[in-house]
Design an enzyme around this catalytic site. Sequence first.
Site, PDB file in Angstrom:
ATOM      1  N   HIS A  43       9.137  17.688  30.027  1.00  0.00           N
ATOM      2  CA  HIS A  43       9.341  17.527  28.573  1.00  0.00           C
ATOM      3  C   HIS A  43      10.038  18.755  27.980  1.00  0.00           C
ATOM      4  O   HIS A  43       9.829  19.084  26.821  1.00  0.00           O
ATOM      5  CB  HIS A  43       8.023  17.301  27.827  1.00  0.00           C
ATOM      6  N   LYS A 102      31.403  35.658  23.075  1.00  0.00           N
ATOM      7  CA  LYS A 102      31.096  34.402  23.756  1.00  0.00           C
ATOM      8  C   LYS A 102      31.547  34.361  25.214  1.00  0.00           C
ATOM      9  O   LYS A 102      32.603  34.857  25.572  1.00  0.00           O
ATOM     10  CB  LYS A 102      31.747  33.220  23.012  1.00  0.00           C
ATOM     11  N   SER A 131      53.308  -2.173  37.102  1.00  0.00           N
ATOM     12  CA  SER A 131      52.235  -1.280  37.562  1.00  0.00           C
ATOM     13  C   SER A 131      52.779  -0.136  38.413  1.00  0.00           C
ATOM     14  O   SER A 131      52.030   0.734  38.830  1.00  0.00           O
ATOM     15  CB  SER A 131      51.182  -2.067  38.361  1.00  0.00           C
ATOM     16  N   GLU A 153      30.092  21.937  30.866  1.00  0.00           N
ATOM     17  CA  GLU A 153      30.193  21.004  29.734  1.00  0.00           C
ATOM     18  C   GLU A 153      31.195  19.892  30.032  1.00  0.00           C
ATOM     19  O   GLU A 153      30.970  18.723  29.733  1.00  0.00           O
ATOM     20  CB  GLU A 153      30.626  21.754  28.471  1.00  0.00           C
ATOM     21  N   SER A 190      35.736  32.693  23.289  1.00  0.00           N
ATOM     22  CA  SER A 190      36.006  32.018  22.022  1.00  0.00           C
ATOM     23  C   SER A 190      37.177  32.720  21.361  1.00  0.00           C
ATOM     24  O   SER A 190      37.359  33.931  21.511  1.00  0.00           O
ATOM     25  CB  SER A 190      34.764  32.109  21.136  1.00  0.00           C
TER      26      SER A 190
HETATM   27  N1  ARG Z   1      50.659  -5.493  41.231  1.00  0.00           N
HETATM   28  C1  ARG Z   1      49.751  -6.537  41.609  1.00  0.00           C
HETATM   29  C2  ARG Z   1      48.319  -6.041  41.512  1.00  0.00           C
HETATM   30  O1  ARG Z   1      48.132  -4.861  41.497  1.00  0.00           O
HETATM   31  C3  ARG Z   1      50.020  -6.944  43.000  1.00  0.00           C
HETATM   32  C4  ARG Z   1      49.643  -8.331  43.345  1.00  0.00           C
HETATM   33  C5  ARG Z   1      50.539  -9.263  42.639  1.00  0.00           C
HETATM   34  N2  ARG Z   1      50.361 -10.595  43.059  1.00  0.00           N
HETATM   35  C6  ARG Z   1      50.900 -11.604  42.372  1.00  0.00           C
HETATM   36  N3  ARG Z   1      50.690 -12.765  42.805  1.00  0.00           N
HETATM   37  N4  ARG Z   1      51.593 -11.394  41.268  1.00  0.00           N
HETATM   38  O2  ARG Z   1      47.403  -6.798  41.432  1.00  0.00           O
END
Ligand code: ARG
Length: 461
Positions: A157, A284, A24, A291, A278
């Site tokens: 409406h 345009k 992550s 949008e 455009s």
């Molecule tokens: N990267 C994990 C999350 O965002 C952190 C927590 C991880 N905890 C674990 N016990 N693996 O949730």
Amino acid sequence: MAKKAWGGRFASRTHNVAEKFSESVSFDRRLYKEDIRGSIAHVKMLHKTGIISREDADRITRGLQEIEKEIDRGEFAFSRSCEDIHLNIEKRLIEKTGSSGAMVHTARSRNDQVLTDTRLYLKKETGEIISLVCALARQFVELAAGNLGVIFPLYTHMQRAQPVLLSHHLLAYYEMLKRDLERFSECLIRVDVSPLGSCAGAGTSFPIDRKMTAEELGFRSISKNSIDAVSDRDFCAEFVFCCSVLMMHLSRLSEELVLWSAKEFDFVDLGDGFTTGSSIMPQKKNPDMSELTRGKTARVYGNLSALLVLMKGLPLSYNRDMQEDKEPLFDTVDTVKLCLEVNIAMLKTLEFKEESMKKALRGGFVTATDVADYLARKGVPFRSAHETVGKIVSYAESEGKELADLELSEYRGFSEKIDEDIYQVITFSGSAESRNSLGGTSAANVKKQILAARKFFKNFM
Ligand code: ARG
């Protein structure tokens, strides 16, 4: 290949695909400042409670401060094999400070760490969003104040309904945004809770001081149940819900601006800086910002849905699924802030076209209700008055006339109760002015709303 922080019980390394799949750090690195702040507060507490020595605490704190600068300068080498931002920072800390760094995770788990970071982050972002919503809401109030006296056709409406003050219509957006401000402030109370010290989910046997870390980090309160603390993502869903309602309001504004800038309405002119041309049609001038705001609302709703479904049926306490909370949360923050910024800037360029509004008021019999009210005031039951005016409208339409063009004799052909004073009732401004019920569109009411709104801002910020 970095050794895993949790590698002790493993004989072979994590598969490359598994590492790629589960990391992550590519997105949670945005939490680095919060992560470092949280660790510094934690370490200060570990020292104060006698869990680690002053020398270790000082070494860790200095190390973390240096790491923050390395990341600030873009010199930090993030590594996917360290999974997330927490382990990336910890690994570097150990590289820099050796056995001292290896103490930072005493009486802590990534389960409470990730929540501490996320809550600190969301607190900051909610504050910024509140300021932006405030700025936008203020603009509506000032636009309302600057356009007093302009009459606007209210639609129901999508059909012309009744004359109102344009300011009254603009203040409707102020009301929506004011509720958003209140919602975000309420949500903030539940975001602003320190989970630090809940550890993996059961608390710790170390003599930690949770009050101290909460105070150090500026949290308003402290979580009461360690299991709930590491399992809870309500505050994320609630925040994204608040954003969803805000986006609903922005998307309705966007829809109105799209319609109003079309030649068929021609009620507003959006600045060149906020419209696009455009590639083929030279004439345009497209309202793309509106949008896109309307379109981006879908993303935010999608994020809300993702978070709710993510958490549905998840057993207590921490589950790795929860790592999936971050991208919808971050995307919501980015999207909402950008939408607010562009709309705030665009509204400054907005010009209302009073003549077109006047034109739209004509031909729609928008004062028909006023004629019915006039008859009702003269004792005709409203239902019969409604029926009579329906006939008058149908007659005027067949004659190609407006209500104001009909002769008194023509009116009297429908009702003897109609006198010369009918002509005061059916002017557009007279009609708007007469609606002086609480919250109605009369100028006196609208001025009161403006004063109340200005007072609200004074007390709110
Ligand atoms: N990267 C994990 C999350 O965002 C952190 C927590 C991880 N905890 C674990 N016990 N693996 O949730």
